[in-house]
Scaffold this motif. Structure first.
Motif, PDB file in Angstrom:
ATOM      1  N   ILE A 294       0.853  -1.204   0.000  1.00  0.00           N
ATOM      2  CA  ILE A 294       0.000   0.000   0.000  1.00  0.00           C
ATOM      3  C   ILE A 294       0.886   1.251   0.000  1.00  0.00           C
ATOM      4  O   ILE A 294       0.680   2.197  -0.759  1.00  0.00           O
ATOM      5  N   LEU A 295       1.908   1.223   0.864  1.00  0.00           N
ATOM      6  CA  LEU A 295       2.788   2.399   0.987  1.00  0.00           C
ATOM      7  C   LEU A 295       3.605   2.629  -0.292  1.00  0.00           C
ATOM      8  O   LEU A 295       3.846   3.765  -0.696  1.00  0.00           O
ATOM      9  N   GLN A 296       3.993   1.537  -0.939  1.00  0.00           N
ATOM     10  CA  GLN A 296       4.760   1.675  -2.182  1.00  0.00           C
ATOM     11  C   GLN A 296       3.912   2.311  -3.274  1.00  0.00           C
ATOM     12  O   GLN A 296       4.380   3.182  -4.009  1.00  0.00           O
ATOM     13  N   ARG A 297       2.661   1.871  -3.359  1.00  0.00           N
ATOM     14  CA  ARG A 297       1.761   2.484  -4.365  1.00  0.00           C
ATOM     15  C   ARG A 297       1.600   3.968  -4.077  1.00  0.00           C
ATOM     16  O   ARG A 297       1.598   4.797  -4.978  1.00  0.00           O
ATOM     17  N   GLY A 298       1.462   4.294  -2.799  1.00  0.00           N
ATOM     18  CA  GLY A 298       1.318   5.705  -2.407  1.00  0.00           C
ATOM     19  C   GLY A 298       2.560   6.506  -2.774  1.00  0.00           C
ATOM     20  O   GLY A 298       2.474   7.627  -3.287  1.00  0.00           O
ATOM     21  N   ALA A 299       3.729   5.892  -2.545  1.00  0.00           N
ATOM     22  CA  ALA A 299       4.992   6.597  -2.817  1.00  0.00           C
ATOM     23  C   ALA A 299       5.126   6.911  -4.309  1.00  0.00           C
ATOM     24  O   ALA A 299       5.625   7.974  -4.695  1.00  0.00           O
ATOM     25  N   GLU A 300       4.661   5.978  -5.152  1.00  0.00           N
ATOM     26  CA  GLU A 300       4.734   6.245  -6.601  1.00  0.00           C
ATOM     27  C   GLU A 300       3.908   7.468  -6.968  1.00  0.00           C
ATOM     28  O   GLU A 300       4.350   8.336  -7.731  1.00  0.00           O
ATOM     29  N   LYS A 301       2.700   7.529  -6.385  1.00  0.00           N
ATOM     30  CA  LYS A 301       1.834   8.691  -6.688  1.00  0.00           C
ATOM     31  C   LYS A 301       2.469   9.973  -6.145  1.00  0.00           C
ATOM     32  O   LYS A 301       2.471  11.009  -6.798  1.00  0.00           O
ATOM     33  N   ALA A 302       2.990   9.900  -4.933  1.00  0.00           N
ATOM     34  CA  ALA A 302       3.572  11.094  -4.302  1.00  0.00           C
ATOM     35  C   ALA A 302       4.789  11.572  -5.092  1.00  0.00           C
ATOM     36  O   ALA A 302       4.985  12.769  -5.306  1.00  0.00           O
ATOM     37  N   ARG A 303       5.572  10.618  -5.559  1.00  0.00           N
ATOM     38  CA  ARG A 303       6.821  10.962  -6.241  1.00  0.00           C
ATOM     39  C   ARG A 303       6.560  11.704  -7.550  1.00  0.00           C
ATOM     40  O   ARG A 303       7.289  12.616  -7.938  1.00  0.00           O
ATOM     41  N   GLU A 304       5.489  11.292  -8.192  1.00  0.00           N
ATOM     42  CA  GLU A 304       5.132  11.966  -9.446  1.00  0.00           C
ATOM     43  C   GLU A 304       4.817  13.442  -9.181  1.00  0.00           C
ATOM     44  O   GLU A 304       5.294  14.331  -9.881  1.00  0.00           O
ATOM     45  N   LYS A 305       4.041  13.698  -8.114  1.00  0.00           N
ATOM     46  CA  LYS A 305       3.710  15.093  -7.760  1.00  0.00           C
ATOM     47  C   LYS A 305       4.979  15.836  -7.352  1.00  0.00           C
ATOM     48  O   LYS A 305       5.206  16.966  -7.752  1.00  0.00           O
ATOM     49  N   ALA A 306       5.814  15.176  -6.547  1.00  0.00           N
ATOM     50  CA  ALA A 306       7.006  15.830  -6.005  1.00  0.00           C
ATOM     51  C   ALA A 306       7.966  16.211  -7.126  1.00  0.00           C
ATOM     52  O   ALA A 306       8.536  17.301  -7.123  1.00  0.00           O
ATOM     53  N   SER A 307       8.128  15.319  -8.105  1.00  0.00           N
ATOM     54  CA  SER A 307       9.135  15.618  -9.122  1.00  0.00           C
ATOM     55  C   SER A 307       8.686  16.785  -9.996  1.00  0.00           C
ATOM     56  O   SER A 307       9.529  17.539 -10.488  1.00  0.00           O
ATOM     57  N   ARG A 308       7.378  16.969 -10.121  1.00  0.00           N
ATOM     58  CA  ARG A 308       6.906  18.133 -10.889  1.00  0.00           C
ATOM     59  C   ARG A 308       7.338  19.437 -10.196  1.00  0.00           C
ATOM     60  O   ARG A 308       7.860  20.338 -10.831  1.00  0.00           O
ATOM     61  N   THR A 309       7.113  19.506  -8.882  1.00  0.00           N
ATOM     62  CA  THR A 309       7.516  20.731  -8.165  1.00  0.00           C
ATOM     63  C   THR A 309       9.032  20.897  -8.192  1.00  0.00           C
ATOM     64  O   THR A 309       9.537  22.001  -8.408  1.00  0.00           O
ATOM     65  N   LEU A 310       9.746  19.793  -7.993  1.00  0.00           N
ATOM     66  CA  LEU A 310      11.208  19.904  -7.917  1.00  0.00           C
ATOM     67  C   LEU A 310      11.809  20.342  -9.257  1.00  0.00           C
ATOM     68  O   LEU A 310      12.749  21.137  -9.289  1.00  0.00           O
ATOM     69  N   ASP A 311      11.234  19.885 -10.357  1.00  0.00           N
ATOM     70  CA  ASP A 311      11.694  20.339 -11.683  1.00  0.00           C
ATOM     71  C   ASP A 311      11.590  21.850 -11.794  1.00  0.00           C
ATOM     72  O   ASP A 311      12.494  22.527 -12.267  1.00  0.00           O
ATOM     73  N   LEU A 312      10.454  22.362 -11.333  1.00  0.00           N
ATOM     74  CA  LEU A 312      10.218  23.807 -11.396  1.00  0.00           C
ATOM     75  C   LEU A 312      11.233  24.549 -10.514  1.00  0.00           C
ATOM     76  O   LEU A 312      11.818  25.553 -10.928  1.00  0.00           O
ATOM     77  N   VAL A 313      11.469  23.991  -9.322  1.00  0.00           N
ATOM     78  CA  VAL A 313      12.406  24.629  -8.393  1.00  0.00           C
ATOM     79  C   VAL A 313      13.817  24.651  -8.991  1.00  0.00           C
ATOM     80  O   VAL A 313      14.506  25.677  -8.972  1.00  0.00           O
ATOM     81  N   ARG A 314      14.227  23.525  -9.563  1.00  0.00           N
ATOM     82  CA  ARG A 314      15.579  23.467 -10.155  1.00  0.00           C
ATOM     83  C   ARG A 314      15.728  24.531 -11.235  1.00  0.00           C
ATOM     84  O   ARG A 314      16.747  25.206 -11.325  1.00  0.00           O
ATOM     85  N   ASP A 315      14.682  24.666 -12.008  1.00  0.00           N
ATOM     86  CA  ASP A 315      14.714  25.656 -13.073  1.00  0.00           C
ATOM     87  C   ASP A 315      14.779  27.072 -12.501  1.00  0.00           C
ATOM     88  O   ASP A 315      15.595  27.891 -12.907  1.00  0.00           O
ATOM     89  N   ARG A 316      13.957  27.336 -11.501  1.00  0.00           N
ATOM     90  CA  ARG A 316      13.906  28.685 -10.897  1.00  0.00           C
ATOM     91  C   ARG A 316      15.238  29.112 -10.301  1.00  0.00           C
ATOM     92  O   ARG A 316      15.637  30.254 -10.435  1.00  0.00           O
ATOM     93  N   VAL A 317      15.917  28.169  -9.612  1.00  0.00           N
ATOM     94  CA  VAL A 317      17.127  28.591  -8.887  1.00  0.00           C
ATOM     95  C   VAL A 317      18.400  28.506  -9.737  1.00  0.00           C
ATOM     96  O   VAL A 317      19.449  28.989  -9.316  1.00  0.00           O
ATOM     97  N   GLY A 318      18.302  27.885 -10.924  1.00  0.00           N
ATOM     98  CA  GLY A 318      19.491  27.800 -11.779  1.00  0.00           C
ATOM     99  C   GLY A 318      20.238  26.490 -11.669  1.00  0.00           C
ATOM    100  O   GLY A 318      21.420  26.413 -11.999  1.00  0.00           O
ATOM    101  N   LEU A 319      19.547  25.457 -11.216  1.00  0.00           N
ATOM    102  CA  LEU A 319      20.171  24.124 -11.200  1.00  0.00           C
ATOM    103  C   LEU A 319      19.881  23.420 -12.536  1.00  0.00           C
ATOM    104  O   LEU A 319      19.833  22.200 -12.607  1.00  0.00           O
ATOM    105  N   ARG A 320      19.627  24.192 -13.548  1.00  0.00           N
ATOM    106  CA  ARG A 320      19.480  23.698 -14.947  1.00  0.00           C
ATOM    107  C   ARG A 320      20.440  24.509 -15.761  1.00  0.00           C
ATOM    108  O   ARG A 320      20.463  25.729 -15.650  1.00  0.00           O
ATOM    109  N   TYR A 321      21.240  23.856 -16.552  1.00  0.00           N
ATOM    110  CA  TYR A 321      22.246  24.611 -17.288  1.00  0.00           C
ATOM    111  C   TYR A 321      22.303  24.129 -18.719  1.00  0.00           C
ATOM    112  O   TYR A 321      21.691  23.119 -19.080  1.00  0.00           O
TER     113      TYR A 321
END
Ligand code: ADP
Ligand code: TRP
Length: 321
Positions: A294-321
């Motif tokens: 159950i927790l693994q299924r939840g983690a997959e869903k959570a990770r998808e949401k998390a990586s969307r925000t983190l992509d945006l953050v990396r872009d905003r702060v300049g961790l994309r080059y």
């Protein structure tokens, strides 16, 4: 509306946790996009025994599931299964003034209670801010003790947004007026670290011992008493049906409230409220592989949401080059 909250797998679940946070979260299942997680990385600031942390994580999950959390109606996972949170913690920590953390009461309280003053314990609120901002939560139901941590999360969201451009939702705390601070056996805030708890899932005799240990004064039965300063009354008011509570209140005010008898009534109410969940909890604990799945299924869903925000953050702060 996104609602999010987490709980540390650091000890037995008690009725302060239940009323301060879990009941509210379970109540939002039908109406909100709900995020519920077990914060094992936070628990690592105080639990350094491998088996205790691992078993505590499964137990905390079983507690939530037994109390009625439906993993198909929310995202339910273990914090460390989404490592993105650690990267966001680092980015946020580079914007966190030392003074903001130095002012946090929780750090000082925990050190005063003997928890080692590690860097992790000091920066605990930054990890908690990352938990909340990563999922763009609108509301965070917690007990009153977490209010200051929510303020840190809000400050960091506002600071990041104003420096790098709109990125994070600024979260609101949701603190219920009636259950903001559930008192423990001694009348202080009920807390695992004060050893004054009434755990929800405690076996019969042990539970009775705790309930009978609720501190009461020495006023005789016939004498009038003030219900509003009585821990036992405050606890009864969380469980008794409204008409019965009116009667109990009258007994306090007019005389006739017998503490011993009222404690047994509270014990009975606890059994009634949690007996079904207790059985379900045992079933979940007998099948840890199912809980993990159950927790693994939840983690997959959570990770998808998390990586969307983190992509945006990396872009905003300049961790994309
Ligand atoms: P503890 O203080 O026992 O270690 P946690 O820090 O794990 O509890 O708290 C988990 C959740 O339960 C948090 O949202 C916290 O605010 C809430 N909570 C804990 N104790 C109480 C209490 N006595 N009254 C109300 N809410 C509480
Ligand atoms: N610090 C919280 C507690 O001790 C647990 C927690 C960690 C949390 N991350 C969170 C609560 C995010 C709400 C949202 O109770």
């Amino acid at each position: 509306m996104k609602i999010l909250s987490g709980i540390q797998p650091s000890g037995q679940l008690h009725i302060g946790n239940y009323f301060g946070m879990m009941q509210t979260m379970i109540g939002h299942m039908e109406s909100a996009e709900l995020y519920v997680f077990i914060v094992d990385l936070h628990a690592l600031t105080s639990v350094h025994e491998r088996d205790r942390l691992a078993a505590g994580t499964i137990e905390a999950a079983a507690d939530f599931l037994a109390l009625g959390l439906d993993p198909d109606k929310c995202i339910f996972w273990v914090q460390s299964d989404v490592p993105e949170v650690c990267e966001l913690t680092w980015v946020l920590s580079t914007l966190t003034p030392m003074g903001l953390l130095e002012r946090c009461h929780s750090y000082k309280d925990k050190v005063a209670k003997g928890i080692a003053a590690s860097h992790g314990l000091f920066s605990y609120p930054v990890l908690m801010a990352a938990d909340i901002l990563l999922y763009q939560a609108d509301q965070v139901p917690v007990g009153k003790d977490q209010k200051q941590h929510l303020e840190v999360a809000r400050d960091l969201a506002i600071k990041f947004n104003s420096h790098y451009g709109e990125t994070f939702v600024v979260p609101e705390p949701a603190i219920s007026a009636t259950t903001a601070i559930v008192p423990g056996l001694d009348g202080q805030k009920m807390s695992k670290s004060y050893g004054n708890t009434i755990p929800i899932f405690l076996a019969g005799k042990e539970l009775k011992k705790r309930v009978m240990a609720i501190a009461t004064d020495a006023t005789p039965v016939e004498a009038p008493k003030n219900p509003d300063t009585c821990t036992l009354y405050q606890l009864l008011s969380l469980f008794a049906a409204p008409p019965r509570l009116v009667e109990i209140r009258r007994l306090y005010v007019e005389g006739g409230a017998a503490y011993g008898y009222l404690k047994l009534e509270l014990l009975d109410l606890l059994h009634q409220r949690f007996a079904v969940a207790q059985k379900k909890r045992e079933e979940f604990l007998a099948d840890p592989a199912m809980v993990r799945a159950i927790l693994q299924r939840g983690a997959e869903k959570a990770r998808e949401k998390a990586s969307r925000t983190l992509d945006l953050v990396r872009d905003r702060v300049g961790l994309r080059y």
